[in-house]
Scaffold this active site. Structure first.
Site: not given
Length: 463
Positions: A261-262, A422, A288, A243, A396
């Site tokens: 959110g993943t 998590e 979230e 992002e 990443r």
């Protein structure tokens, strides 16, 4: 201070005979440039090599190096100082490339109490620039010899076949410590110290990483919003950002794209569809994401025309390498008395890499993370003379500084967070890079080594 002589770019274009990633690999591996920045946005790759002008921001102040030299002592408005120094760059149509450390968040409004000796920002206006788009390479340089040398590289039929990746198992280190930190953060949330905080973990790599090979391998295996490859002032990174922090167009349009959110992206169509449905229905993930979008709106409202900020897209699902995210897009119109640095200051750091509210989340990050973050969860960015800015959130990625190489990823912690889940989320994110590491020796995780809190890339971070 000297005014410097105005310079000009000599320009050239070449029809590409290979894909842009192969060309980027050839240029960065050519040995023509010690320092460089590669930045990919919207199917356009840009390469910046050599230093025409350089701006470095540290605790003592901001310095411009190059044909024009200038130093501005710290005055509590560091981004205003950066703006002043860029105004002194003596070449028409410049574009600056570089990075900001996460700790600029603490210092951007003048507070140095949580900043040590690390570099906070490093920008260069390149001597030579290459932009690859629509089958063409557009080259420009203030040095005609360098322009000819890069042109020769483009004509040499580059081969961008990286070495064989050596994946790292990211689940074998730091699990207990991270779960404990998550539980402590959940306790803080229940004690009303903050609503959300992003906590990260590091995976050290005990091998010499080929950053160019890793970038090529990882870019072929990822679907980022932005990608970058950087070696600048002793800091190296290769990454595949999910992002942006913020984008400012020359006409004043401002865009932020929060992801929060993943779930994993496995490559199994049925399994991924099930995980996507689960993601969209999970109250914790939806909450979230929603509070992240709310903060993004608040951030842009501070610098945009009243009533112009709106959510253009809400809770779409974006696939980013080894994961899928809930994604939204917030946009507004920059107020007439504001500029790109005001927009960057309002949005930085990304709420998806810090927390809610931001100031309280900063305290949580410092309490639960042992070292300065530096480049991790900061930004790699481009800034144009025409008023445009594009800033990728640094996630990443693989990092190297002072002889230490590591991976880093985090997760957003809210009151409903479960430490085990998590931790698994950080693993899913780390896999976006860990599967594509190219090295000359076997890579394996080890004990986290100490590294100085300086010059912009360090441990513990977010999303």
């Amino acid at each position: 201070m000297t005014s410097g002589t105005k310079q000009r770019y000599f320009e050239h274009r070449v029809r590409l005979s290979d894909d842009p990633l192969s060309v980027i690999s050839a240029i960065t591996s050519s040995g023509l440039f010690d320092d460089y920045v590669v930045y990919e946005r919207d199917d356009c790759w840009s390469f910046a090599g050599g230093v025409l002008a350089e701006i470095v921001l540290e605790r003592s102040g901001a310095a411009l190096h190059g044909p024009a030299e200038m130093f501005l002592p710290w005055d509590g408005s560091p981004l205003r100082q950066v703006r002043k120094l860029l105004d002194r760059v003596r070449v028409d149509g410049w574009r600056a490339y570089g990075w900001t450390a996460f700790e600029l968040a603490y210092a951007k409004d003048g507070d140095l109490s949580s900043v040590d000796g690390q570099r906070l920002l490093h920008l260069v206006v390149p001597r030579t620039e290459v932009r690859l788009e629509d089958g063409w390479a557009w080259l420009r340089s203030t040095d005609t010899g360098e322009l000819a040398a890069v042109t020769a590289v483009l004509h040499s039929a580059p081969d961008a076949t990286p070495g064989r990746p050596q994946p790292v198992d990211v689940r074998g280190i730091g699990a207990d410590e991270y779960r404990s930190a998550v539980q402590s953060a959940v306790d803080d949330i229940h004690a009303h110290r903050f609503e959300k905080v992003i906590l990260s973990r590091t995976v050290p790599l005990e091998a010499d990483i080929d950053f160019v090979g890793t970038y090529v391998s990882g870019r072929r295996g990822n679907s980022p919003a932005r990608s970058f490859l950087l070696r600048l002032g002793g800091v190296e990174t290769a990454g595949f950002s999910p992002e942006i922090v913020v984008r400012v167009d020359p006409d004043g349009r401002v865009v932020s794209q929060p992801l929060a959110g993943t779930r994993a992206l496995t490559g199994d169509t049925d399994r991924d569809a099930l995980l996507r449905t689960e993601l969209l229905a999970d109250p914790k993930e939806v909450y979230e994401h929603a509070i992240s979008v709310k903060i993004a709106c608040d951030d842009l409202s501070d610098v945009c025309d009243p009533g112009s900020v709106n959510v253009e897209e809400f809770m779409a699902v974006r696939e980013r390498g080894s994961v899928q995210h809930l994604a939204s897009r917030v946009a507004g119109r920059l107020a007439s008395d504001r500029d790109l640095w005001d927009a960057f200051a309002a949005a930085f750091p990304a709420v998806t890499a810090s927390g809610v509210p931001k100031d309280a989340a900063y305290r949580g990050i410092r309490a639960h993370e042992a070292q300065a973050r530096g480049l991790y969860s900061g930004a790699v960015l481009t800034v144009d003379q025409n008023g445009a800015l594009d800033a990728a959130l640094v996630l990443r990625a693989v990092y190297r500084q002072n002889g230490v190489t590591w991976l880093q990823a985090g997760a957003g912690i809210v009151g409903q967070s479960r430490p085990g889940r998590e931790f698994e989320e950080t693993c899913e994110k780390l896999d976006s890079v860990a599967r594509f590491l190219v090295a000359t020796n076997m890579i394996h995780a080890g004990t986290v080594p100490a590294r100085p809190a300086e010059a912009g890339a360090s441990s513990t971070g977010a999303a």
